[in-house]
Design a protein around this motif. Sequence first.
Motif: not given
Length: 668
Positions: A563-574, A576-587, A589-594
């Motif tokens: 789980v740690e490997h998979g979450v850390r391996g999430a695409s940085p570009e995606i 960052e795109a979610a962060r610029q769209m205003g997603c919170s840290r929990l969002q 994690l839930r909708h992008v990284k997991l």
Amino acid sequence: MAWAAVALFILWCETGGRSVPQMHLFPAAWTLPIHQWIGEAFAAFTGPSQWLFRGATAALQAPLSALQAMLGALPWAVLATGAILLAYRASGWRLAMFAAAASAYVLVGGYWSPTMNTLAAVALATPLAVLSGFGLGVLGYRRRWARDVILGLLEMMQTIPTFAYLIPILVLFGFGPVVGIVASAIYALGPMAQNTMLGLAQVPPSIREAGLMCGCTDRQMFWRVEFPSARRQLLVGVNQTVMAVFAMVIIAAVIGGSDDIGFRVLQTMRQAQFGQGLLSGLVIALLAILIDRITAGFAAKAGKGARASRAWFMLAAAALLGLYLAAQVAPALDRFPSEWAFSPAETLNGWLLAFVARFGDAMTAFKNAVIFFLMLPLRIGLIKAVSPFTWGFALTPVMIAGFWAVVGIMAGAALLIGGRWRLSCAILCAGWLLFFGTTGVAWIGFAAVILLLSYQLGGARLLAFATAAIAFIALSGSWADTMQSLYLCALAVVICILGGGALGVWAAENDRVSAFLRPILDALQTMPQFVLLIPALMLFQVGEFTALIAIVIYAIVPPIRYVEHGVRGASPEIVEAARQMGCSRLQILRHVKLPMARPSIMLGVNQTILSALSMLAIAALVGTQGLAQAIYVALSRADAGKGLVAGLSIACVAMLSDRMLKAVSRRA
């Protein structure tokens, strides 16, 4: 419609079908004497050929004794310094410092002589496993039919519990430390064979074409073109083989060992000595981590700096020779002084006894609560577990109707409101298993659920495999034992996935937590499985709850890591795109990284199931029932037939769950 038909069939089996015993309990008259057939075939093979295997045992005894004598005669200063120099060459000064600390621990703890005996066994078993695995890998690479056969055998070897390996080897090779070497070599050849096939298959076609243009023969093409190109992957196989040998050498102490670390660990477990067992097991963990890092470091440097390596090794050999000559003059460099030894084992035992004396009543209450309110309902069902002795009351028809009403409302809400019929079916199955227990449900209904699920996930091919697996388990008379073991493993896997998954997410989001967990996970992964039984045994005594704790401790490592490997391996570009769209840290994690980590998470679930089934056989030493106990009893009686039938039943469960999870991952 198919699931609705299965649900109606199960409803009939659990109501009117109870008047038909064959529908509820697998009839004993339908079972086949498979264990007798295996035993007779094995005896027919063993009789004429036993002299050959006993001769191999005698032939291996001489090099083992020579290695043990050589390592025992060399000064400790030479061997410790050699380990430090190798660690430095492989991965730098940090690993060298770790090697120095590990050597100091082994020396001060008084484990030097047993450690040398263990290293001698590893040094003899590793070449046997590497050469055998390399030969099988080359054969599988060159012949497609051989590759399919070898991969099938390796998959079965990976899923059969280690105790089941020991029974036929014990009958063929006899009792003693050499038998452990043979068992270790057979168990560990799988990683080498798989990495050999993988490495040779990954050789770039352009390199092969260059070899053909140079006029290479088939032999030259292999040894001068393909083999050097696959060297790095082959060294990875050597690394994994060494680790597998290390793991099996400890377990093989059950069928005979010299004064090595495995025997020390087994002895302390039998005597329930927590301090001594923990300190002995820590030796194995340190050695396994050190050898893993050294071999991995050399694998990463494969083919780099050959001249510098030769010069460095010549200087290191000269330094070790000088140290050896100095040890002939200074006795303290030759034999570690006994007055320098120190062991806190009794202190640890005192702390544990004081802890048990202070919190024993609370731990007993917690254990009884888990057994009565969770484990018993899963095993025998609420219909039998709820009684005035356990729950303080008995089930009434109104309570039963209320239970099924709640299950029906939840399933109906999932179907009508969310439109999720798969979740609705899962809720109904969970309610069915909870009410009747894994050992109380109708066997034909449970088989129907598994077969339909296999077909919908993997088609006709997976359905055929599931049919064969269920038929083997049922016809061999192992159905009741399998369902007994299934509930314990399923409960342990759920606990590991929930707890380990949460820790994995936390570690992925927090570097400090990751750094804190990493050495703990390394120790749990390399610690002998026997050692994990000792604290659970001393805290909670013999029983299935103790076995559950031990399985969870061992099987919680894969979900945390993957789980740690998979979450850390999430695409940085995606991200960052979610962060610029205003997603919170929990969002995020839930909708992008997991979601992006789903393949890694599914692999972690797969490895968790395999780890739990592997630990199940070891946990038989502290009181489990079912297949694990059948394997342990067969081992004590040297009954190859019953041991292999129980081991193959566990392998069927493991391989079927593996294929179903892979099918889920592919569909996702």
